[in-house]
Scaffold this motif. Structure first.
Motif, PDB file in Angstrom:
ATOM      1  N   LYS A 294      22.509  40.515  51.977  1.00 38.06           N
ATOM      2  CA  LYS A 294      22.149  41.647  53.118  1.00 38.06           C
ATOM      3  C   LYS A 294      20.937  41.231  53.594  1.00 38.06           C
ATOM      4  O   LYS A 294      19.982  40.675  52.883  1.00 38.06           O
ATOM      5  CB  LYS A 294      22.092  43.081  52.256  1.00 38.06           C
ATOM      6  CG  LYS A 294      21.037  43.239  51.259  1.00 38.06           C
ATOM      7  CD  LYS A 294      21.124  44.594  50.748  1.00 38.06           C
ATOM      8  CE  LYS A 294      20.259  44.684  49.336  1.00 38.06           C
ATOM      9  NZ  LYS A 294      20.945  43.805  48.150  1.00 38.06           N
ATOM     10  N   GLY A 295      20.747  41.494  55.181  1.00 37.01           N
ATOM     11  CA  GLY A 295      19.492  41.416  55.860  1.00 37.01           C
ATOM     12  C   GLY A 295      18.941  42.628  56.207  1.00 37.01           C
ATOM     13  O   GLY A 295      19.749  43.724  56.651  1.00 37.01           O
TER      14      GLY A 295
ATOM     15  N   ARG B 193      27.107  39.955  64.312  1.00 35.78           N
ATOM     16  CA  ARG B 193      26.364  38.750  63.770  1.00 35.78           C
ATOM     17  C   ARG B 193      25.240  38.593  64.608  1.00 35.78           C
ATOM     18  O   ARG B 193      24.097  37.783  64.099  1.00 35.78           O
ATOM     19  CB  ARG B 193      27.306  37.765  63.459  1.00 35.78           C
ATOM     20  CG  ARG B 193      28.201  38.035  62.212  1.00 35.78           C
ATOM     21  CD  ARG B 193      28.942  36.928  62.040  1.00 35.78           C
ATOM     22  NE  ARG B 193      30.384  37.315  61.102  1.00 35.78           N
ATOM     23  CZ  ARG B 193      30.121  36.961  59.802  1.00 35.78           C
ATOM     24  NH1 ARG B 193      29.144  36.822  58.966  1.00 35.78           N
ATOM     25  NH2 ARG B 193      31.343  37.404  59.093  1.00 35.78           N
ATOM     26  N   LYS B 194      25.226  38.601  65.948  1.00 41.09           N
ATOM     27  CA  LYS B 194      24.371  37.963  66.941  1.00 41.09           C
ATOM     28  C   LYS B 194      23.145  38.654  67.060  1.00 41.09           C
ATOM     29  O   LYS B 194      22.278  38.166  67.755  1.00 41.09           O
ATOM     30  CB  LYS B 194      25.183  37.654  68.367  1.00 41.09           C
ATOM     31  CG  LYS B 194      26.291  36.704  68.210  1.00 41.09           C
ATOM     32  CD  LYS B 194      27.051  36.666  69.442  1.00 41.09           C
ATOM     33  CE  LYS B 194      28.319  35.686  69.507  1.00 41.09           C
ATOM     34  NZ  LYS B 194      28.824  35.625  70.807  1.00 41.09           N
ATOM     35  N   HIS B 195      23.010  39.901  66.581  1.00 40.41           N
ATOM     36  CA  HIS B 195      22.140  40.736  66.795  1.00 40.41           C
ATOM     37  C   HIS B 195      20.784  39.952  65.860  1.00 40.41           C
ATOM     38  O   HIS B 195      19.468  40.087  66.285  1.00 40.41           O
ATOM     39  CB  HIS B 195      21.997  42.030  66.263  1.00 40.41           C
ATOM     40  CG  HIS B 195      22.902  42.782  67.205  1.00 40.41           C
ATOM     41  ND1 HIS B 195      22.473  43.181  68.350  1.00 40.41           N
ATOM     42  CD2 HIS B 195      24.477  42.978  67.176  1.00 40.41           C
ATOM     43  CE1 HIS B 195      23.409  43.891  69.120  1.00 40.41           C
ATOM     44  NE2 HIS B 195      24.739  43.877  68.448  1.00 40.41           N
ATOM     45  N   HIS B 196      20.961  39.600  64.860  1.00 40.72           N
ATOM     46  CA  HIS B 196      19.959  39.149  63.866  1.00 40.72           C
ATOM     47  C   HIS B 196      20.005  37.872  63.103  1.00 40.72           C
ATOM     48  O   HIS B 196      21.496  37.734  62.620  1.00 40.72           O
ATOM     49  CB  HIS B 196      19.384  40.232  62.689  1.00 40.72           C
ATOM     50  CG  HIS B 196      18.929  41.353  63.451  1.00 40.72           C
ATOM     51  ND1 HIS B 196      17.615  41.419  63.828  1.00 40.72           N
ATOM     52  CD2 HIS B 196      19.635  42.565  63.670  1.00 40.72           C
ATOM     53  CE1 HIS B 196      17.583  42.780  64.335  1.00 40.72           C
ATOM     54  NE2 HIS B 196      18.629  43.522  64.338  1.00 40.72           N
ATOM     55  N   ASP B 197      19.707  36.955  62.824  1.00 40.54           N
ATOM     56  CA  ASP B 197      19.373  35.774  61.868  1.00 40.54           C
ATOM     57  C   ASP B 197      19.226  36.290  60.577  1.00 40.54           C
ATOM     58  O   ASP B 197      18.016  36.472  60.454  1.00 40.54           O
ATOM     59  CB  ASP B 197      18.832  34.484  62.315  1.00 40.54           C
ATOM     60  CG  ASP B 197      19.086  33.294  61.542  1.00 40.54           C
ATOM     61  OD1 ASP B 197      19.821  33.483  60.554  1.00 40.54           O
ATOM     62  OD2 ASP B 197      18.490  32.042  61.924  1.00 40.54           O
TER      63      ASP B 197
ATOM     64  N   ALA C 174      18.670  34.624  58.017  1.00 38.76           N
ATOM     65  CA  ALA C 174      17.809  33.720  57.362  1.00 38.76           C
ATOM     66  C   ALA C 174      16.371  34.123  57.733  1.00 38.76           C
ATOM     67  O   ALA C 174      15.303  33.899  57.047  1.00 38.76           O
ATOM     68  CB  ALA C 174      17.985  32.397  57.632  1.00 38.76           C
ATOM     69  N   THR C 175      16.148  35.138  58.860  1.00 38.88           N
ATOM     70  CA  THR C 175      14.536  35.186  59.241  1.00 38.88           C
ATOM     71  C   THR C 175      14.336  36.619  58.877  1.00 38.88           C
ATOM     72  O   THR C 175      13.282  36.986  59.093  1.00 38.88           O
ATOM     73  CB  THR C 175      14.860  35.503  61.019  1.00 38.88           C
ATOM     74  OG1 THR C 175      15.531  36.019  61.413  1.00 38.88           O
ATOM     75  CG2 THR C 175      15.070  33.803  61.444  1.00 38.88           C
ATOM     76  N   LEU C 176      15.318  37.389  58.162  1.00 39.80           N
ATOM     77  CA  LEU C 176      14.942  38.606  57.922  1.00 39.80           C
ATOM     78  C   LEU C 176      14.063  38.815  56.526  1.00 39.80           C
ATOM     79  O   LEU C 176      13.954  37.718  55.742  1.00 39.80           O
ATOM     80  CB  LEU C 176      15.958  39.711  57.884  1.00 39.80           C
ATOM     81  CG  LEU C 176      16.742  39.965  59.185  1.00 39.80           C
ATOM     82  CD1 LEU C 176      17.965  40.519  58.949  1.00 39.80           C
ATOM     83  CD2 LEU C 176      16.008  40.441  60.228  1.00 39.80           C
TER      84      LEU C 176
END
Length: 545
Positions: A154-155, A177-181, A183-185
């Protein structure tokens, strides 16, 4: 020449400890389709995001006839209503606290799971958005590993303006999926545990606390053997049920491809210290592992670390009193004793008490009547769940005061499934002291049958060993001197003592021969295990070719 044997095909797919990769690495065969039903259970209390969670579940690519969703309204104001976007098989259950039905997340989950009937139980919180293949990516593991317990990825999204319609359309098209990466959360602490344990492959299940209820599954066959969700817990219930399923043989698998958005910050980001302070007390009562939780010594806990089982009858009752006293005098105090005997058969009416053939059983019962760490039962328990270790001690054997501590230091420290220790020198070899891991036994029991022995299954699931009792202070209570004589200084060497020493030496030589035979047998079992694993790997390589 080495003994010839045939590898038991029924054991080629047993997961050893938590080494799930040796059985299934997550790659499904071409054309594979799921056949197991998934029950999603979602508790809700004044949730502002439940409609988004249901919309994402409605857009899953899992067969809709194999997916049910049970929403538990835990007293929301206004009451929960199921909106337009929800899976076809969605049910709403309202919990009436005023009617005595309880309250809280764990209580609601208990009610929801009891009402469900899927092969796989999926805990999903009401603040999650699941990507389109999420349910499939969780469920595939149970199709290949019957004890699978998966943990999704989960992000944590702190700001959003999604609508149910938008979530439904974008999950179905995979645009979500395109709203947030991810790996960056915010990086959840469990990811560090996965990195340190080769995705739990090397954990032996001890990192069960990573199995968190926001997006986690377990097969019903494992869950059904637990006590279920604990309604009395108001926080940390996901950790407690994870401990239970571990002790019932679960294989913990990080399903990193089962991805979600968590709408909101992680609780530990804002209230980590307060949550830990509250949970630590409850966790210490119910979960003996990890050991650091029980920082107080000489305490009696709800779930003991070690449960010693001593079987008694008329002939051994007098010896059992000293056997149990020695167990209660151990430096390892996190221990309970279960005395198995014919207690209900004892005569309580008018009788000549001194001539009663069961007088020693009466005395034993009275001796421990007020001892909180001793339970008297009629039947040998099948297991000691949720206690993580069972220690079988013959009533004729006494263990030195540091013996259990030394035994557990090696058994727990080396994560062993079953270890048998040879009885004292003057005893018979069938009177072994034996320690068995509850998790190992639960895993093994699934495979025991007419063609698979318990020893074979335990060896395949966790490993079995025989070890010396050197340094453990074992005593044969049938021949041991009274306690007061043992504590006296040794007297002069007499002919009687020399004869006794010679008899012990002869017994040791005989036991050494028997030990060699047993070791040879166990080496054969271990060799079969190695061959079994290699055959399993070869079969998987063949399937993947």
């Amino acid at each position: 020449m080495p003994k010839q044997f045939t590898v038991n095909p029924e054991l080629t797919q047993v997961v050893y400890k938590n080494q799930w990769r040796d059985v299934f690495d997550g790659t499904v065969p071409e054309g594979w389709e799921p056949t197991l039903k998934v029950s999603v259970v979602t508790p809700a209390f004044n949730s502002k995001t439940l409609d988004l969670t249901l919309a994402s579940l409605a857009a899953q690519d899992y067969p809709e006839d194999l997916l049910e969703v049970i929403v538990i309204d835990d007293g929301s104001e206004p009451a929960v209503e199921i909106g337009k976007y929800a899976p076809k098989n969605t049910r709403l259950i309202r919990v009436d606290e005023a009617a005595g039905e309880g309250w809280g997340r764990s209580n609601g989950l208990h009610i929801g799971i009891e009402a469900s009937d899927g092969d796989i139980i999926y805990w999903v919180d009401s603040d999650m958005i699941l990507f389109s293949d999420n349910v499939r990516e969780h469920a595939k593991w149970a199709h290949f590993i019957p004890e699978a317990a998966t943990i999704g990825h989960k992000g944590f999204v702190e700001e959003w303006d999604f609508t149910p319609e938008q979530v439904f359309e974008e999950v179905r098209s995979d645009e979500i999926r395109k709203h947030h990466d991810l790996a960056t959360l915010h990086r959840h602490w469990s990811l560090d545990v996965f990195a340190e344990t080769d995705d739990l492959n090397s954990s032996g299940g001890r990192n069960y606390s990573t199995h968190m209820g926001a997006c986690a599954t377990v097969t019903r066959s494992v869950y059904a053997r637990t006590y279920g969700q604990r309604p009395e817990l108001k926080l940390g219930d996901d950790t407690e049920i994870a401990y239970q399923i571990w002790q019932r043989g679960a294989v913990f698998i990080p399903a990193s491809s089962a991805q979600t958005y968590h709408l909101g910050r992680a609780t530990v980001q804002d209230k980590g210290r307060e949550v830990a302070h509250f949970n630590d007390v409850h966790f210490a009562q119910k979960m003996p592992i990890p050991r650091y939780r029980r920082s107080a010594n000489n305490r009696q806990w709800e779930v003991p670390y070690v449960t010693a089982v001593v079987k008694v009858d008329v002939g051994t009752a007098e010896l059992a009193r000293r056997c149990v006293d020695m167990l209660l005098n151990q430096t390892e105090t996190d221990l309970e004793v279960v005395l198995v005997g014919p207690w209900s058969a004892l005569e309580t009416g008018r009788r000549r008490v001194l001539a009663d053939p069961a007088v020693e059983l009466h005395l034993l019962q009275e001796w421990y009547r007020c001892e909180g760490r001793v339970r008297m039962v009629e039947d040998d328990p099948d297991d000691v769940f949720p206690s993580p270790y069972r220690l079988d001690v013959p009533a004729t054997v006494g263990i030195g005061s540091r013996g259990v501590e030394k035994i557990m230091r090696s058994v727990y420290g080396e994560d062993l499934g079953r270890v048998s220790y040879f009885a004292p020198a003057d005893s018979h070899t069938d009177e072994a002291v034996r320690v068995t891991s509850s998790a190992a036994l639960a895993r093994a029991h699934r495979y025991v049958g007419s063609t698979v022995t318990e020893t074979e299954a335990l060896e395949a699931a966790w490993g079995v060993e025989w070890r010396s009792n050197a340094g453990l202070g074992f005593v044969d209570l049938r021949t041991a001197e009274p306690v007061e004589k043992i504590r006296r200084e040794d007297g002069p060497i007499t002919e009687e003592r020399l004869q006794k020493a010679r008899r012990r030496a002869a017994n040791q030589a005989k036991r050494a021969e028997e030990a060699e035979a047993r070791v040879a047998e166990l080496e054969n079992i271990r060799l079969r295990t190695v061959v079994r694993r290699e055959l399993g790997r070869a079969a998987r390589r063949t399937r993947g070719a």
